[in-house]
Design an enzyme around this catalytic site. Structure first.
Site, PDB file in Angstrom:
ATOM      1  CG  ASP A  27     -25.709  68.689-108.954  1.00 41.48           C
ATOM      2  OD1 ASP A  27     -26.476  68.015-109.657  1.00 41.48           O
ATOM      3  OD2 ASP A  27     -26.083  69.288-107.925  1.00 41.48           O
ATOM      4  CG  ASP A  33     -28.515  73.041-117.346  1.00 41.75           C
ATOM      5  OD1 ASP A  33     -29.691  73.377-117.183  1.00 41.75           O
ATOM      6  OD2 ASP A  33     -27.802  72.591-116.436  1.00 41.75           O
TER       7      ASP A  33
END
Length: 573
Positions: free
Chosen positions: A512, A288
């Site tokens: 997450d 990411d």
């Protein structure tokens, strides 16, 4: 590395000082006498007043349960910090002794440690080393020593086209134990998952847990006589995850030097240890990061100030390039760069620019495209592998599927088609034609009773797409602990054209991010996208987050999520 007779070593070591490397013996020819120990001292990075060095010791005598390496500097070098050894200095004399976890040094075994230092003037490599009082790198007239496994003449040092071919993949015993402790978890606790090195402390192990060497040693034990892949996630860029607070890291936006010297250099030194030369080490580089520079900067409605900062300072490209360069120097390492997912960079204005940014990173800080073995998509995400009930070319009531609210003009409707197309784009951009793709299928199964069995009604394009799509998220921009998700395809090699493997890089059951703010010393913030009551932002079309409640910090065990993933697995357990 050329094969060199030991009689030449003393002279060669002195000559090597000019290039920053003290050469260790590589006695591959039959009949060459052994040295009792060899030391490879490499200056990996040097600037005006400082440097980073890596040292590898190989023991050719009786096995040791502890060790002490000594050398002296000819100049004014001062060691300021180190890792994987207890390092002390008195004047020009330096002693590096084992830590509690790496005292064992078998006959023929090797280990590595590293350090940062300061200097002025010249930074000559030490001319001599002693291990427990015995001079290294000098022929003692004894028996031949084995071939250096990092020598290109040794077949074990040659990379294969696909590291997953014919290999089993490392099962992380820490994750496996957590999975097996869950009701029904033994059904998947033997699956291979990625090992996340998400902070400097993870290299040596956090809170008594396994460090990098521990995992590599365990992989050797699992390997037996076959081939073994171990999957590592390199994840600690400065200003990490500039658009997602839940996965922020410990390093500030400008701390690129710490990233290099305290994070990448120690990892590279450990991976270069000849003891691990028989493993196939897959590294997935900085999840990411690079796509954020395309989608979350500038005048876009999804832009964030933090991403603008990282685009301006270039530290994402520098960090990724440095990691590729240093890790790519290890012959049995296979670097895969993270490439987002189709619901992030599948749009026309993101697709080619993302490939360009990745090329910039792969050609910075000494890296080249030859340091890139491939790319990975969908890491820690939920995008369906293959949508069978509709295609991007379908038209309903005079409207293309691309016009549906779900697809929203994206060129791709699933991860497989995106990964294959993005591979072609990367090759067009300048990456090698032999690159392969990995797809993380750990949480994109979307099975259970909510899985559609056919297309939606053809009354309008939204009904058609929403009624048939496997991906049941509220919006494709939702990414945190998604409600209704399931385990996807099991890890496997060569599942489709251009795909090296389906992998479970994100260990199922690891959160997450937290659904409420939780104080922590891990550098992780609170992101409202992990709050099930959050009504969204431009990155998810101002929709509800779709997150599960009562979630812990990112990376921490989340039992409710694990149970849901098993319940909704597709293929079913």
């Amino acid at each position: 590395m050329s094969r060199t007779r030991t009689a030449l070593l003393a002279a060669l070591a002195l000559v090597a000082g000019a290039s920053g490397t003290a050469l260790a013996v590589v006695p591959g020819d039959v009949g060459i006498a052994a040295v009792p120990c060899t030391v490879d001292y490499k200056v990996q990075n040097q600037w005006d007043t400082g440097f980073t060095a890596a040292v590898t010791i190989t023991n050719n005598t009786t096995a040791k349960s502890s060790w002490s390496l000594k050398w002296s500097y000819a100049g004014n070098q001062q060691i300021t910090s180190g890792w994987n050894a207890k390092i002390t200095q008195s004047g020009t004399a330096v002693t590096a002794a084992n830590e509690s976890y790496n005292g064992t040094l078998a006959t023929g075994g090797s280990l590595s440690f590293g350090f940062n230092g300061s200097y002025s003037g010249t930074n000559a490599v030490p001319a001599a080393f002693t291990l427990d009082g015995v001079t290294c790198n000098v022929d003692d007239g004894a028996t031949p020593t084995p071939t250096d496994p990092t020598d290109p003449g040794d077949p074990s040092a040659e990379r294969v086209d696909n590291p997953y071919n014919g290999a089993q993949v490392y099962v992380n015993p820490e994750w496996s134990a957590k999975a097996a402790a869950e009701t029904g978890g033994s059904r998947i606790s033997n699956q291979p998952t990625g090992v996340w090195l998400d902070r400097i402390a993870a290299i040596n192990g956090v809170n008594g847990g396994m460090g990098l060497r521990d995992h590599l040693d365990a992989a050797l034990e699992q390997k037996g006589s076959g081939e073994e892949v171990i999957q590592l996630v390199i994840y600690n860029l400065p200003g990490r995850d500039c658009a997602a607070l839940a996965s922020n890291g410990e390093l500030g936006p400008t701390e690129i030097d710490r990233y290099k010297t305290e994070y990448i250099d120690p990892i590279a030194a450990i991976l270069a240890d000849p003891a691990y030369a028989s493993l196939r080490i897959v590294t997935t580089i900085e999840i990411d990061s690079l796509p954020n520079l395309v989608t979350n900067t500038g005048s876009r409605p999804t832009a964030t100030p933090a991403c603008d900062v990282m685009k301006a300072n270039g530290n994402y490209q520098k960090g990724v390039g440095y990691a590729l360069n240093k890790l790519g120097d290890v012959p049995n390492v296979y670097n895969y760069i993270d490439a987002g997912h189709h619901g992030w960079i599948g749009w026309d204005d993101n697709f080619a620019p993302s490939a360009t940014v990745m090329k910039e990173a792969a050609t910075s800080e000494g890296a080249t495209v030859n340091d890139v073995h491939g790319f990975i998509t969908n890491t820690a995400n939920y995008s369906a592998l293959k949508e069978n009930n509709f295609t991007i070319n379908d038209t309903v009531a005079g409207k293309s599927v691309r016009e549906s609210k779900w697809v929203d003009w994206n060129r791709y409707v699933d991860e497989l088609s995106f990964a294959q197309a993005f591979r072609n784009q990367l090759v067009t951009t300048g990456f090698n034609s032999g690159i392969g793709m990995l797809i993380d299928t750990s949480r994109n199964g979307w099975g259970g009773t909510a899985r559609p069995t056919g297309p939606g009604a053809v009354t309008d394009v939204d009904t058609y797409v929403n009624g048939g799509r496997y991906d049941r998220r509220i919006h494709i921009g939702n990414w945190c602990n998604q409600s209704g998700a399931g385990l996807g395809e099991r890890p496997q090699a060569n599942p489709a054209a251009g795909i090296d493997a389906y992998v479970w890089m994100k260990p199922p059951g690891e959160s997450d991010g937290s659904s409420t703010e939780i104080a922590n010393d891990e550098g992780k913030g609170f992101d409202r996208m992990c709050d099930p009551t959050y009504t969204g932002n431009p990155r998810n079309g101002n929709n509800l987050s779709g997150a599960l409640p009562n979630s812990p910090l990112s990376g921490h065990w989340f039992s409710a999520q694990f149970q849901q993933l098993m319940q909704n697995a597709y293929p079913a357990l």
